[in-house]
Scaffold this active site. Sequence first.
Site, mmCIF file in Angstrom:
data_model
loop_
_atom_site.group_PDB
_atom_site.id
_atom_site.type_symbol
_atom_site.label_atom_id
_atom_site.label_comp_id
_atom_site.label_asym_id
_atom_site.label_seq_id
_atom_site.Cartn_x
_atom_site.Cartn_y
_atom_site.Cartn_z
ATOM 1 N N MET A 86 -9.283 7.818 -0.060
ATOM 2 C CA MET A 86 -10.081 8.201 1.124
ATOM 3 C C MET A 86 -10.616 9.608 0.932
ATOM 4 O O MET A 86 -9.883 10.496 0.479
ATOM 5 C CB MET A 86 -9.215 8.180 2.379
ATOM 6 C CG MET A 86 -8.522 6.856 2.643
ATOM 7 S SD MET A 86 -7.652 6.905 4.215
ATOM 8 C CE MET A 86 -6.750 5.346 4.145
ATOM 9 N N HIS B 53 -1.285 -1.275 -4.151
ATOM 10 C CA HIS B 53 -2.545 -0.981 -3.462
ATOM 11 C C HIS B 53 -2.663 0.530 -3.245
ATOM 12 O O HIS B 53 -1.772 1.148 -2.647
ATOM 13 C CB HIS B 53 -2.554 -1.731 -2.124
ATOM 14 C CG HIS B 53 -3.815 -1.626 -1.333
ATOM 15 N ND1 HIS B 53 -4.903 -2.451 -1.543
ATOM 16 C CD2 HIS B 53 -4.166 -0.810 -0.315
ATOM 17 C CE1 HIS B 53 -5.870 -2.157 -0.684
ATOM 18 N NE2 HIS B 53 -5.442 -1.145 0.075
ATOM 19 N N ASP C 215 -6.251 -6.502 4.885
ATOM 20 C CA ASP C 215 -5.663 -5.160 4.801
ATOM 21 C C ASP C 215 -5.712 -4.526 6.185
ATOM 22 O O ASP C 215 -6.804 -4.323 6.738
ATOM 23 C CB ASP C 215 -6.474 -4.331 3.790
ATOM 24 C CG ASP C 215 -5.930 -2.918 3.598
ATOM 25 O OD1 ASP C 215 -4.838 -2.615 4.138
ATOM 26 O OD2 ASP C 215 -6.597 -2.131 2.906
ATOM 27 N N MET D 201 -12.242 3.946 -0.088
ATOM 28 C CA MET D 201 -12.869 4.232 1.216
ATOM 29 C C MET D 201 -13.555 5.574 1.090
ATOM 30 O O MET D 201 -13.094 6.601 1.605
ATOM 31 C CB MET D 201 -11.792 4.222 2.307
ATOM 32 C CG MET D 201 -11.310 2.823 2.658
ATOM 33 S SD MET D 201 -9.700 2.820 3.443
ATOM 34 C CE MET D 201 -8.658 2.930 1.992
ATOM 35 N N ASP E 217 -4.961 3.507 -1.709
ATOM 36 C CA ASP E 217 -6.031 3.800 -0.766
ATOM 37 C C ASP E 217 -6.648 5.163 -1.054
ATOM 38 O O ASP E 217 -6.034 6.197 -0.818
ATOM 39 C CB ASP E 217 -5.484 3.769 0.669
ATOM 40 C CG ASP E 217 -5.148 2.359 1.108
ATOM 41 O OD1 ASP E 217 -6.065 1.512 1.112
ATOM 42 O OD2 ASP E 217 -3.969 2.098 1.424
ATOM 43 N N MET F 112 -11.169 -6.149 6.220
ATOM 44 C CA MET F 112 -10.308 -5.183 6.901
ATOM 45 C C MET F 112 -9.891 -5.754 8.251
ATOM 46 O O MET F 112 -10.736 -6.208 9.030
ATOM 47 C CB MET F 112 -11.042 -3.853 7.116
ATOM 48 C CG MET F 112 -11.348 -3.066 5.852
ATOM 49 S SD MET F 112 -9.893 -2.652 4.862
ATOM 50 C CE MET F 112 -8.912 -1.687 6.027
ATOM 51 N N HIS G 52 -8.518 0.704 -3.582
ATOM 52 C CA HIS G 52 -9.386 0.433 -2.425
ATOM 53 C C HIS G 52 -10.113 1.737 -2.096
ATOM 54 O O HIS G 52 -9.496 2.674 -1.571
ATOM 55 C CB HIS G 52 -8.489 -0.038 -1.260
ATOM 56 C CG HIS G 52 -9.201 -0.238 0.026
ATOM 57 N ND1 HIS G 52 -8.538 -0.360 1.233
ATOM 58 C CD2 HIS G 52 -10.526 -0.366 0.323
ATOM 59 C CE1 HIS G 52 -9.413 -0.545 2.197
ATOM 60 N NE2 HIS G 52 -10.617 -0.535 1.688
ATOM 61 N N SER H 22 0.835 -1.204 0.000
ATOM 62 C CA SER H 22 0.000 0.000 0.000
ATOM 63 C C SER H 22 0.868 1.252 0.000
ATOM 64 O O SER H 22 1.718 1.435 0.878
ATOM 65 C CB SER H 22 -0.897 0.014 1.237
ATOM 66 O OG SER H 22 -1.439 1.306 1.406
ATOM 67 N N GLY I 216 -0.401 1.877 9.719
ATOM 68 C CA GLY I 216 0.352 1.733 10.963
ATOM 69 C C GLY I 216 -0.452 1.360 12.191
ATOM 70 O O GLY I 216 0.040 1.494 13.313
ATOM 71 N N GLY J 297 -2.437 -3.739 9.327
ATOM 72 C CA GLY J 297 -1.589 -4.369 10.330
ATOM 73 C C GLY J 297 -0.932 -5.657 9.872
ATOM 74 O O GLY J 297 -0.479 -6.455 10.701
HETATM 75 C C1 DX5 Z 1 -6.045 1.488 5.904
HETATM 76 C C2 DX5 Z 1 -5.704 1.157 4.479
HETATM 77 C C3 DX5 Z 1 -4.545 0.256 4.357
HETATM 78 C C4 DX5 Z 1 -3.272 0.780 4.925
HETATM 79 C C5 DX5 Z 1 -2.643 -0.367 5.624
HETATM 80 O O1 DX5 Z 1 -7.324 1.983 6.000
HETATM 81 O O2 DX5 Z 1 -6.790 0.571 3.810
HETATM 82 O O3 DX5 Z 1 -4.350 -0.167 3.007
HETATM 83 O O4 DX5 Z 1 -2.375 1.290 3.995
HETATM 84 O O5 DX5 Z 1 -1.522 0.075 6.283
HETATM 85 P P1 DX5 Z 1 -0.727 -0.841 7.301
HETATM 86 O O6 DX5 Z 1 -0.247 -2.029 6.520
HETATM 87 O O7 DX5 Z 1 0.347 0.031 7.814
HETATM 88 O O8 DX5 Z 1 -1.709 -1.255 8.372
HETATM 89 ZN ZN ZN Z 2 -6.335 -0.361 1.828
#
Ligand code: DX5
Ligand code: ZN
Length: 235
Positions: A36, A32, A174, A67, A34, A136, A65, A8, A144, A176
């Site tokens: 948002m 990936h 996705d 969101m 994200d 998720m 992805h 990501s 993080g 952690g």
């Molecule tokens: C969080 C995102 C993830 C994010 C994951 O809402 O959808 O794709 O980048 O980041 P890590 O791998 O650090 O949890």
């Molecule tokens: Zn994501």
Amino acid sequence: MAVQISPSILSADFARLADEAARIAEVADWLHVDVMDNHFVPNLTLGLPVVESLLKHATLPLDCHLMIEDPDRWAPEYAAAGARNVTIHAEAVHAPVRTLRAIRSAGARAGLAVNPGTPVEPYHDLLPEVDMLLLMTVEPGFGGQHFLDLVLPKLRRARELIGRHGGAVWLQVDGGVSHETIERCADAGADVFVAGSAVYDSDDPAGVVQALRAQAEHATAHAAWAAGNVPGRPG
Ligand code: DX5
Ligand code: ZN
């Protein structure tokens, strides 16, 4: 069924996205992205114009992805722009069948995501419309965060649903995902792994991708759910 790694760029340097994408291009399966909108999640990242620019420079297929509050409106546009996969959230979409079909019609794979507190069973009947389920493993919005082990039983149930469905639906996790948690995910049934901070907070992102893949492949080879699919193992 093969392990796929989707780093990501949320944890990458946003002012150098093409360079950051290139760092893992030889070893990852997807990039990936994200998206948002500060409505569906309390964070704002990037939108269609940046994805269009990234498509010109990234060699890996984009795994977008979304969101966002209005995926019905926007998801087909990401597919039409050239994203190879577009994932929408079950909690946000109003007309899932129409929107998933629109994504596919525009030439992309269609993904359906559920947050940690959203059950997966109500979406069983949608599986024929879906190429990938995303579970998720953190509340969406930020990189993080700590992996939520409470999602693991749902991951096992999702793998069972996919098995019963019989189609080739990928199961993505996705949030952690790291060297500490990826084996648990693979053991529970995931086959596509998003990793943001684990990859981009490292000095050697490509090395991390390779190490994560090796861990996931090892765990998959010993996972009960995959036993029937691995050559040489009893089904
Ligand atoms: C969080 C995102 C993830 C994010 C994951 O809402 O959808 O794709 O980048 O980041 P890590 O791998 O650090 O949890
Ligand atoms: Zn994501």
